[in-house]
Design a protein around this motif. Sequence first.
Motif, PDB file in Angstrom:
ATOM      1  N   TYR A  65       5.060  10.638   1.325  1.00  0.00           N
ATOM      2  CA  TYR A  65       4.417   9.417   0.865  1.00  0.00           C
ATOM      3  C   TYR A  65       5.181   8.208   1.394  1.00  0.00           C
ATOM      4  N   TYR A  66       4.426   7.271   1.976  1.00  0.00           N
ATOM      5  CA  TYR A  66       5.008   6.083   2.586  1.00  0.00           C
ATOM      6  C   TYR A  66       4.521   4.822   1.875  1.00  0.00           C
ATOM      7  N   CYS A  67       5.446   3.925   1.682  1.00  0.00           N
ATOM      8  CA  CYS A  67       5.145   2.596   1.182  1.00  0.00           C
ATOM      9  C   CYS A  67       4.960   1.668   2.389  1.00  0.00           C
ATOM     10  N   ALA A  68       4.028   0.728   2.288  1.00  0.00           N
ATOM     11  CA  ALA A  68       3.778  -0.193   3.401  1.00  0.00           C
ATOM     12  C   ALA A  68       3.494  -1.592   2.876  1.00  0.00           C
ATOM     13  N   ALA A  69       3.866  -2.584   3.669  1.00  0.00           N
ATOM     14  CA  ALA A  69       3.671  -3.981   3.289  1.00  0.00           C
ATOM     15  C   ALA A  69       2.822  -4.705   4.321  1.00  0.00           C
ATOM     16  N   ASP A  70       1.918  -5.530   3.831  1.00  0.00           N
ATOM     17  CA  ASP A  70       1.059  -6.363   4.686  1.00  0.00           C
ATOM     18  C   ASP A  70       1.709  -7.736   4.816  1.00  0.00           C
ATOM     19  N   PHE A  71       2.827  -7.796   5.528  1.00  0.00           N
ATOM     20  CA  PHE A  71       3.591  -9.033   5.611  1.00  0.00           C
ATOM     21  C   PHE A  71       2.938 -10.088   6.500  1.00  0.00           C
ATOM     22  N   SER A  72       1.847  -9.740   7.170  1.00  0.00           N
ATOM     23  CA  SER A  72       1.138 -10.755   7.956  1.00  0.00           C
ATOM     24  C   SER A  72       0.064 -11.443   7.125  1.00  0.00           C
ATOM     25  N   SER A 107       5.013  -3.273   7.908  1.00  0.00           N
ATOM     26  CA  SER A 107       6.341  -2.762   7.566  1.00  0.00           C
ATOM     27  C   SER A 107       6.163  -1.489   6.768  1.00  0.00           C
ATOM     28  N   TRP A 108       6.992  -0.502   7.075  1.00  0.00           N
ATOM     29  CA  TRP A 108       6.858   0.824   6.468  1.00  0.00           C
ATOM     30  C   TRP A 108       8.213   1.329   5.999  1.00  0.00           C
ATOM     31  N   GLY A 109       8.177   2.082   4.914  1.00  0.00           N
ATOM     32  CA  GLY A 109       9.372   2.770   4.462  1.00  0.00           C
ATOM     33  C   GLY A 109       9.569   4.063   5.226  1.00  0.00           C
ATOM     34  N   GLN A 110      10.639   4.767   4.861  1.00  0.00           N
ATOM     35  CA  GLN A 110      10.976   6.003   5.568  1.00  0.00           C
ATOM     36  C   GLN A 110      10.239   7.213   4.995  1.00  0.00           C
ATOM     37  N   GLY A 111       9.652   7.044   3.836  1.00  0.00           N
ATOM     38  CA  GLY A 111       8.881   8.123   3.231  1.00  0.00           C
ATOM     39  C   GLY A 111       9.677   8.915   2.205  1.00  0.00           C
ATOM     40  N   THR A 112       8.949   9.489   1.258  1.00  0.00           N
ATOM     41  CA  THR A 112       9.544  10.374   0.261  1.00  0.00           C
ATOM     42  C   THR A 112       8.653  11.593   0.112  1.00  0.00           C
ATOM     43  N   GLN A 113       9.266  12.758   0.072  1.00  0.00           N
ATOM     44  CA  GLN A 113       8.507  14.015   0.047  1.00  0.00           C
ATOM     45  C   GLN A 113       8.017  14.315  -1.370  1.00  0.00           C
ATOM     46  N   VAL A 114       6.750  14.645  -1.468  1.00  0.00           N
ATOM     47  CA  VAL A 114       6.160  15.137  -2.712  1.00  0.00           C
ATOM     48  C   VAL A 114       5.602  16.524  -2.439  1.00  0.00           C
ATOM     49  N   THR A 115       6.064  17.490  -3.218  1.00  0.00           N
ATOM     50  CA  THR A 115       5.604  18.870  -3.065  1.00  0.00           C
ATOM     51  C   THR A 115       5.050  19.348  -4.399  1.00  0.00           C
ATOM     52  N   GLY A 127       0.813  -1.208   0.000  1.00  0.00           N
ATOM     53  CA  GLY A 127       0.000   0.000   0.000  1.00  0.00           C
ATOM     54  C   GLY A 127       0.849   1.260   0.000  1.00  0.00           C
ATOM     55  N   TRP A 128       0.203   2.341  -0.362  1.00  0.00           N
ATOM     56  CA  TRP A 128       0.802   3.677  -0.265  1.00  0.00           C
ATOM     57  C   TRP A 128      -0.076   4.527   0.652  1.00  0.00           C
TER      58      TRP A 128
END
Length: 128
Positions: free
Chosen positions: A94-101, A117-125, A35-36
Amino acid sequence: QVQLVESGGGLVQAGGSLRLSCAASGRTFSPYAMGWFRQAPGKEREFVAAIRWSGSSTFSADSVKGRFTISRDNAKNTVFLQMNSLKPDDTAVYYCAADFSGYYRHYVTKLAQQYDSWGQGTQVTVSS
């Protein structure tokens, strides 16, 4: 150790496009939904889009439907978010996420607590 690393964020004018990528490592990627999410300053994190493990089903927030498209390449352990017709209101991290369960889970969800599980994020302006 599982890692999700986002890239592709930046500064863009309203009406422009960006393509975010999220590369997963440390774990088999293909059996899990992805997911995002995004979080704007002073606001809560909100769901943007999700994709089933196979890529056969996607789900997007009403605010981005028709403008954003989520996709994945299981061979490259990567999920993408193509963002078109960007608006200033899309400005966020914006964060990426995984449904690892959810091994081969048959549905996707917009609930943040489903993703472990989550990423560190990336800025969108998006400038007006």
